[in-house]
Scaffold this motif. Structure first.
Motif, PDB file in Angstrom:
ATOM      1  N   VAL A 270       5.561  -9.324   0.263  1.00 18.12           N
ATOM      2  CA  VAL A 270       5.892  -7.703   0.309  1.00 18.12           C
ATOM      3  C   VAL A 270       4.971  -7.109   1.609  1.00 18.12           C
ATOM      4  O   VAL A 270       3.830  -7.062   1.517  1.00 18.12           O
ATOM      5  CB  VAL A 270       5.565  -6.938  -0.903  1.00 18.12           C
ATOM      6  N   HIS A 271       5.873  -6.692   2.350  1.00 21.92           N
ATOM      7  CA  HIS A 271       5.246  -5.695   3.472  1.00 21.92           C
ATOM      8  C   HIS A 271       5.832  -4.317   3.386  1.00 21.92           C
ATOM      9  O   HIS A 271       6.956  -3.975   3.455  1.00 21.92           O
ATOM     10  CB  HIS A 271       5.713  -6.330   4.839  1.00 21.92           C
ATOM     11  N   ASN A 272       5.167  -3.563   2.856  1.00 18.21           N
ATOM     12  CA  ASN A 272       3.542  -3.338   2.992  1.00 18.21           C
ATOM     13  C   ASN A 272       2.926  -3.178   1.732  1.00 18.21           C
ATOM     14  O   ASN A 272       3.613  -3.213   0.628  1.00 18.21           O
ATOM     15  CB  ASN A 272       2.919  -2.488   4.041  1.00 18.21           C
ATOM     16  N   ASP A 273       1.574  -2.648   1.595  1.00 19.91           N
ATOM     17  CA  ASP A 273       0.727  -2.607   0.279  1.00 19.91           C
ATOM     18  C   ASP A 273       1.576  -1.638  -0.539  1.00 19.91           C
ATOM     19  O   ASP A 273       1.503  -1.631  -1.865  1.00 19.91           O
ATOM     20  CB  ASP A 273      -0.442  -2.047   0.837  1.00 19.91           C
ATOM     21  N   GLN A 274       1.841  -0.503  -0.025  1.00 20.50           N
ATOM     22  CA  GLN A 274       2.399   0.613  -0.689  1.00 20.50           C
ATOM     23  C   GLN A 274       3.627   0.167  -1.662  1.00 20.50           C
ATOM     24  O   GLN A 274       4.025   0.263  -2.654  1.00 20.50           O
ATOM     25  CB  GLN A 274       2.692   1.814   0.135  1.00 20.50           C
ATOM     26  N   ASP A 275       4.723  -0.622  -0.899  1.00 15.60           N
ATOM     27  CA  ASP A 275       5.765  -1.098  -1.701  1.00 15.60           C
ATOM     28  C   ASP A 275       5.378  -2.247  -2.578  1.00 15.60           C
ATOM     29  O   ASP A 275       6.015  -2.289  -3.513  1.00 15.60           O
ATOM     30  CB  ASP A 275       6.609  -1.679  -0.505  1.00 15.60           C
TER      31      ASP A 275
END
Length: 362
Positions: A270-275
């Motif tokens: 998954v890109h990025n951390d928040q997602d």
């Protein structure tokens, strides 16, 4: 943002040089916004290392008792460098920190400009940095494949040396293709994540990714290249952004991941951390636990370690990119066209944590 003791001491050396080479300790503390007791302690460390001298409340670049020539603050002494980024508060915080520390160590002053993604203000902010006195520019404009080349033709008409930071021209002869660049090799970073997951026995890996930046474009390209090199199927990427590049409703995304898991794909990058952070609890609502049912790997490693469970993540060398870009720009300012155009790519590191079911190795 918090800075390390060494970075703070670099700022102190730079500030003394900017203030004429000799300044009262209290004035230095006021200028930097650092408590006087902290500055006093750092000055003591710097004096012991021979980087500053101190006497009767003053801090100086003059050597004690006139022994030897004055201390030279650095190759960028007195220079102003402009840094243009699309945002602060996440990925680019570390890039800024690295650039700030390197500039301070060289005696240069860093001026920051922000042009948010999609706002079209890159050129205007670059012009404002030049108006502020910047002698060279560090630029992270919104260079994304598909954008009209004429939007960024200004990169080829800049009146001062410039280095592209975490950006590259989308085409070999496109805008900015003749500029120095310092980037994270995101394609290699994706390959390291795919190789790790394949090594854990996963025969396929799903990609859920943004599509609004140069980094996102490189992550997607890295997925296509990496799956081909490792003999994995290249599954259609899931978009984590909706119309207008706003965060998509996570429920349809999670439902599609759950469907992929039922079909045998039990690993997701998954890109990025928040997602990635918001996916784990939503997967639990579908009866899927991380990592026993789904191996989850994030790309960015800004907040990944704070998840429950902590997320395995690819960490681009953001701080090192900022520092290397400053060093290269200062070299360019000295050497001019005698220095060949540099295209520097630094390799990301995979930090293995609990979310992929492997032993932690950070």
């Amino acid at each position: 943002m918090a800075i390390s003791g060494e970075e703070r001491r670099r700022l102190i050396v730079s500030a003394v040089g900017e203030l004429g080479g000799r300044v009262r300790l209290t004035e230095l503390a006021d200028r930097l916004g650092i408590p006087a007791v902290t500055v006093r302690r750092d000055v003591a460390v710097l004096a012991d290392a021979g980087r500053l001298s101190r006497s009767h409340g003053f801090v100086s670049l003059e050597r004690p008792d006139g022994a030897g020539p004055p201390i030279v603050p650095g190759p960028g002494a007195g220079r102003a460098l402009g840094l243009l980024v699309p945002s602060v508060g996440s990925y680019f915080d570390e890039v800024i920190a690295g650039a700030r520390a390197a500039a301070a160590a060289a005696g240069a002053r860093l001026v920051l400009g922000i042009a948010p993604y999609g706002a079209g203000g890159d050129r205007l902010q670059a012009e404002r940095l030049l108006e502020s006195g910047a002698e060279g520019l560090l630029l992270a404009p919104g260079l994304v494949p598909g954008r009209a080349a004429e939007e960024y033709a200004w990169l080829d008409t800049l009146p001062v040396p410039a280095v592209l930071v975490e950006r590259r021209s989308p085409t070999p002869d496109g805008p900015g293709s003749g500029l120095d660049t310092v980037v994270s090799d995101h394609r290699h970073g994706v390959l390291s994540a795919l190789r790790h997951l394949a090594g854990l026995g996963h025969g396929s890996v799903l990609l859920a990714a943004r599509g609004d930046s140069w980094t996102a474009s490189e992550v997607r390209a890295g997925y296509r290249e990496g799956t081909r090199l490792l003999g994995l199927p290249a599954l259609p990427a899931l978009d984590t952004l909706g119309p207008g590049n706003l965060p998509a409703d996570p429920e349809p995304l999670v439902a599609r991941i759950a469907e992929a898991v039922r079909s045998g794909t039990r690993a997701v990058l998954v890109h990025n951390d928040q997602d990635a952070l918001r996916l784990a609890p939503l997967l639990r609502a579908h009866g899927l636990a991380v990592p026993s049912d789904v191996a989850l790997v994030a790309y960015d490693d800004v907040f990944a370690a704070l998840a429950a469970p902590p997320l395995t993540a690819v960490a681009p060398p953001k701080r090192a990119v900022g520092a290397a870009a400053v060093d290269l720009l200062l070299r360019r300012l000295v050497a001019g066209s005698d220095l060949p155009v540099h295209r520097t790519a630094l390799l990301p590191v995979l930090h293995v944590r609990a979310s992929c079911g492997a032993a932690s190795s950070v």
